[in-house]
Design a protein around this motif. Sequence first.
Motif, PDB file in Angstrom:
ATOM      1  N   ARG A 304       0.833  -1.204   0.000  1.00 19.74           N
ATOM      2  CA  ARG A 304       0.000   0.000   0.000  1.00 19.74           C
ATOM      3  C   ARG A 304       0.868   1.255   0.000  1.00 19.74           C
ATOM      4  N   ALA A 340      -9.778  -4.826 -10.713  1.00 17.87           N
ATOM      5  CA  ALA A 340      -8.447  -4.521 -10.189  1.00 17.87           C
ATOM      6  C   ALA A 340      -7.383  -4.944 -11.189  1.00 17.87           C
ATOM      7  N   VAL A 356      -7.806  -5.511  -4.655  1.00 20.14           N
ATOM      8  CA  VAL A 356      -8.729  -4.445  -4.273  1.00 20.14           C
ATOM      9  C   VAL A 356      -8.888  -3.510  -5.466  1.00 20.14           C
ATOM     10  N   PRO A 358     -10.243  -0.125  -7.570  1.00 22.40           N
ATOM     11  CA  PRO A 358     -10.439   1.278  -7.170  1.00 22.40           C
ATOM     12  C   PRO A 358     -11.825   1.539  -6.586  1.00 22.40           C
ATOM     13  N   GLU A 360     -13.738  -0.525  -4.943  1.00 20.91           N
ATOM     14  CA  GLU A 360     -13.759  -1.072  -3.587  1.00 20.91           C
ATOM     15  C   GLU A 360     -12.955  -0.199  -2.632  1.00 20.91           C
ATOM     16  N   GLY A 361     -11.807   0.282  -3.082  1.00 18.44           N
ATOM     17  CA  GLY A 361     -10.985   1.118  -2.225  1.00 18.44           C
ATOM     18  C   GLY A 361     -11.652   2.433  -1.880  1.00 18.44           C
ATOM     19  N   ALA A 365     -12.973   3.831   1.783  1.00 19.96           N
ATOM     20  CA  ALA A 365     -12.416   5.065   2.335  1.00 19.96           C
ATOM     21  C   ALA A 365     -13.480   6.052   2.771  1.00 19.96           C
ATOM     22  N   GLU A 616      -2.960  -4.178  -3.446  1.00 22.98           N
ATOM     23  CA  GLU A 616      -3.572  -3.105  -2.651  1.00 22.98           C
ATOM     24  C   GLU A 616      -3.969  -1.909  -3.524  1.00 22.98           C
ATOM     25  N   GLY A 618      -6.634  -0.581  -5.009  1.00 23.16           N
ATOM     26  CA  GLY A 618      -7.759   0.280  -4.662  1.00 23.16           C
ATOM     27  C   GLY A 618      -7.521   1.095  -3.412  1.00 23.16           C
ATOM     28  N   ASN A 619      -6.887   0.498  -2.420  1.00 21.82           N
ATOM     29  CA  ASN A 619      -6.602   1.235  -1.193  1.00 21.82           C
ATOM     30  C   ASN A 619      -5.550   2.312  -1.429  1.00 21.82           C
ATOM     31  N   ALA A 622      -7.206   5.224  -3.271  1.00 20.24           N
ATOM     32  CA  ALA A 622      -8.020   6.028  -2.356  1.00 20.24           C
ATOM     33  C   ALA A 622      -7.139   6.863  -1.435  1.00 20.24           C
ATOM     34  N   ASP A 623      -6.037   6.291  -0.961  1.00 19.10           N
ATOM     35  CA  ASP A 623      -5.128   7.046  -0.095  1.00 19.10           C
ATOM     36  C   ASP A 623      -4.665   8.333  -0.777  1.00 19.10           C
TER      37      ASP A 623
END
Length: 821
Positions: A304, A340, A356, A358, A360-361, A365, A616, A618-619, A622-623
Motif C-alpha cells: 500500500r 483490479a 482491491v 479502485p 472497492e478502495g 475510504a 492493494e 484500490g486502497n 483512495a489514499d
Amino acid sequence: MIDSILDRMTLEEQVSLLSGADFWTTVPVERLGVPKIKVTDGPNGARGAGSLVAGVKATCFPVAIALGASWNPDLVKQMGVALARQAKSKGAAVLLAPTVNIHRSGLNGRNFECYSEDPMLTSGLAVAYIEGVQGEGIAATIKHFAGNESEIERQTMSSDIDERTLREIYLPPFEQAVRRAGVMAVMSSYNRLNGTYTSEHHWLLTKVLREEWGFDGIVMSDWFGSHSTAETINAGLDLEMPGPARDRGDKLVAAVREGKVDAATVRASARRMLLLLERVGAFKSKPDLTERAIDLPEDRALIRRLGAEGAVLLKNDGILPLAKTSLDRIAVIGPNAATARVMGGGSAQIAAHYTVSPLEGIRAALSNANSISHAVGCRHNRLIDVFKGKITVEYFKGRGCNGDPLHVDTVDKGEFFWFELPSDELDPADFSARMVMQYAPEESGEHVFGMTNAGLARLFVDGRLMVDGHEGWTRGANYFGTANDEQRGAATLDAGRSYELTVEYEPSMASEEGINLIAVRFGVEKPLGEADIAAAVETARNADVALLFVGRDGEWDTEGLDLPDMRLPGLQEELIEKVAAANANTVIVLQTGGPIEMPWLGNVRAVLQMWYPGQELGNAVADVLFGDAGPGGRLPQTFPKALTDNSAITGDPAVYPGKDGHVHYAEGVFVGYRHHDISAVEPLFPFGFGLGYTSFRWGEPRLSVREMGPDGISVSLEVTNTGDRPGSELVQLYVRSPKAKVARPDKELRAFAKLLLQPGETGTAVMKILPRDLAYFDIEAGSFRAEPGGYQLLLAANAADIRSVIDLPLPAGYMQPPSTA
C-alpha cells in the motif's frame, strides 16, 4: 567441500548439473548429497511452480515501473526482503528477478517489468532489490542479458548495438548488480546481440561479465532460450533451462569426448552450480520444496505504501486531494474502476491472495458509500473476458477425450496454463481435456465467445461448434507466441436461460522455436457500445466529481508482444472527452505500463498515473485521491507528446520494430530525455516529473571539495517543506560535460536523493558522484574516459526544471578500464 564433491563426480554427473530437471528445479546428485533446488518467477511476486494463472496464492507487489516511479531504493530493498520471504514460502531458493532492460521505444510489451529509461536510476533500484532478496539467503537473477528491449521476434531478433551505447546505457544495471550487489545469477536473453545469441556470446558472458566485472555466479538461459551444446557452454552459459536436458546431457558428454568442449569448462560450470547451492544454504539443510501461501499484514502495508510512493500526479489544478466530507456524489467510471488491474501479463503473473479494485478502495475510504455511483462506459480488453464460474475439467489419456477420464478437477476460471498436469499418468504430449460449464447471460442480445490456445481446441455452445481453434491453427501473439490469435464466434443469447459451454483441448507439441507450452483461454462477453458510454456520461453529469479510471491491463502490457501504438485502446478517449464535457470536475486515473498520448489532457482537471501497483491497488488509489497519502512518484520514463517523438520511432523499420531479423539501435546513447534534450523535442511530461500536495524551498547547494578528484565529490542541499501537508521531494543530480571527441548528451543523471518531510521540516539531500560519472566510453581505448575541462553539476526537480548549476573542474584527464572497480 565443493571441490571434494567435484573430484568425486563423474563427467556425466557434472554435466547433469548444467540442465534443469524440469520447468523449475535443478538436477540432484543423490549419491554425493547434492540436492535439487527450485527457482521461481518473478519480479512482483513469488509464484512457485504453479500455473501462471492458478496454483498456490502469492503476494502481488507493484510492477517494476511503479518501483522506478518511487525513486526510493530503501523501500525497494524492503520489498526485496519481503519477496525473499515469499520465495521461501514456495520452496524456492532462486528468484528470477529483477528485470533491468531499458525503456527504449515506449512500446515494449515488458516496459512495465523494467524500471526506467535511465541506467543510473535502474542500477540504483536493482542493487537495492538484489540486496534485499539476497540478504535473506535467496539468490536473485538479474535479467535479460542483454539488449531485450522489445518482444517482437524476440527469440531470433538481433539487437544491433554499438559498444559505446552498450557500455553507457544497456549494460550498467548488470554491471552494478555484479560489482555492488554481488548478484548470484544472471539470465541470458532470448535475442541475438550483434548477430550472436546471447546464450552463445563469449564476449558478453565471459569477457565482460566474468573477466571484466568479476562475476562468479551462474548464468542461466531464459526458458528454451539456448540453442546449442558446445557454443553455449564455451561462451559461459552454465545452466540450460528448463529441463529435462535438450542440448546438454548426452550431447554435452559427447562434445567433451570429441574434444569440442574442454572437461575443465564443464567442471568450472558445475563448480559454479555447486557454489550457488552452497550460497543459498542447500547443503546445510535439505531444501523443502513444499509450496505455501503466506499473506502477511506487513506485506499488505508495504504494498500500500509503495503504491502511493510510485503514484505520479501529472496534472492538478487544485482539485486533488478530494475532501471526503464535502462531496455528496462521486461518479466512479471506466473499465479500470471495478476491476483490479494489479499486474502486467506474461511470466510476471501470479495468483494473488486478493485484489482491491479502485471502486472497492473508494467505498472503503468513505463513510457514505451510497454517495458513489458506478458505470463502466466502455471496455478496453484485447481478449474476450475470461469465463468465471464453476468449470468441471476431465483429463483423458491420449487425444480426442475418449474413454473414462483419468482425473477430474473443478476450477473457477476459464484459463489453463499447465506446467504440470494433475496426474503423473498424463503425458504432456499425448493427453486431452474437456471443460464443461454453464453460462446464464444477464442480458439478452448478441454475445461474443473467444478462445486462444497453445495446442488445439474447440469451443461448443449447447453442442454447436462456436469457436474453432483446431482446423487451420496458426501461430499468433498469445502465450509468448506459442498460441494462435484469439478466435471468436457470436451468438444471440437470452437472459435467464442457461447454456452449456464445452471446450475440448489437446496439445500440439510442434514448435518452430523450441518453446513447447500447453495452454488455453476462453471467455464470453456482451459487447458494450454507445449506449454504455451515454450511461456513463449521465452518471458523471449527476455527480460532484467524476473519477475516470482508464488505461490498459495485462492483456496489452504483456510479455510476448509489443503495443501497436501509444493511445488508450478501445473507446476510452471518446469516453474521456464525453465525461469531461458533462462534468467539469473530471479526474483521470491512469493504469498503464508506460507512456501514453493524451489528446484530452486540456479537458480534465487532474491526471494521476498509478501503473500496476499490486494487490492493494484500490486502497493505494483512495489514499492518494483523498490525501491520506501524498503522490510520491516521479516519472522514470519520459512521456512524449506523440509516439513519433520517441528516439526509436523514426519511420525506419530497421530501427524499430526491426527488419530482416535485425533491429538497429541507431539512436545510440540518446535514449529518453537524452534524445529530447539533444533534438529540442518538448515532451508531454519530462523524465523525473511529478507533482505533490505541498510545496518546498531549496537552499543553495554545497560541494565537499572544489574540484573532482579520485575520491569523488559530495553535493548537499537543504530542502524545506513550506506547505501544510507532509510530502516527498526528489532532488536529481545531472552532469553536463564539455565538448568531447564524441557526441555526448546535454546532461546525464548521476545521483538522486528523495526526502520525506513533515510541514515545516528541513532535510538535507546528499549525493555523491565519482570520476567515472563524468566519463563516456571510448571504444578505441576500451575505457571510460573523462577529458580534462570544465564540467557542470545540475540540480534539478526533473529533466526540464534545472534549479542550480555548479561548475566543476576536472584538472586532469581520467581513464578507467572497465575491468577495474
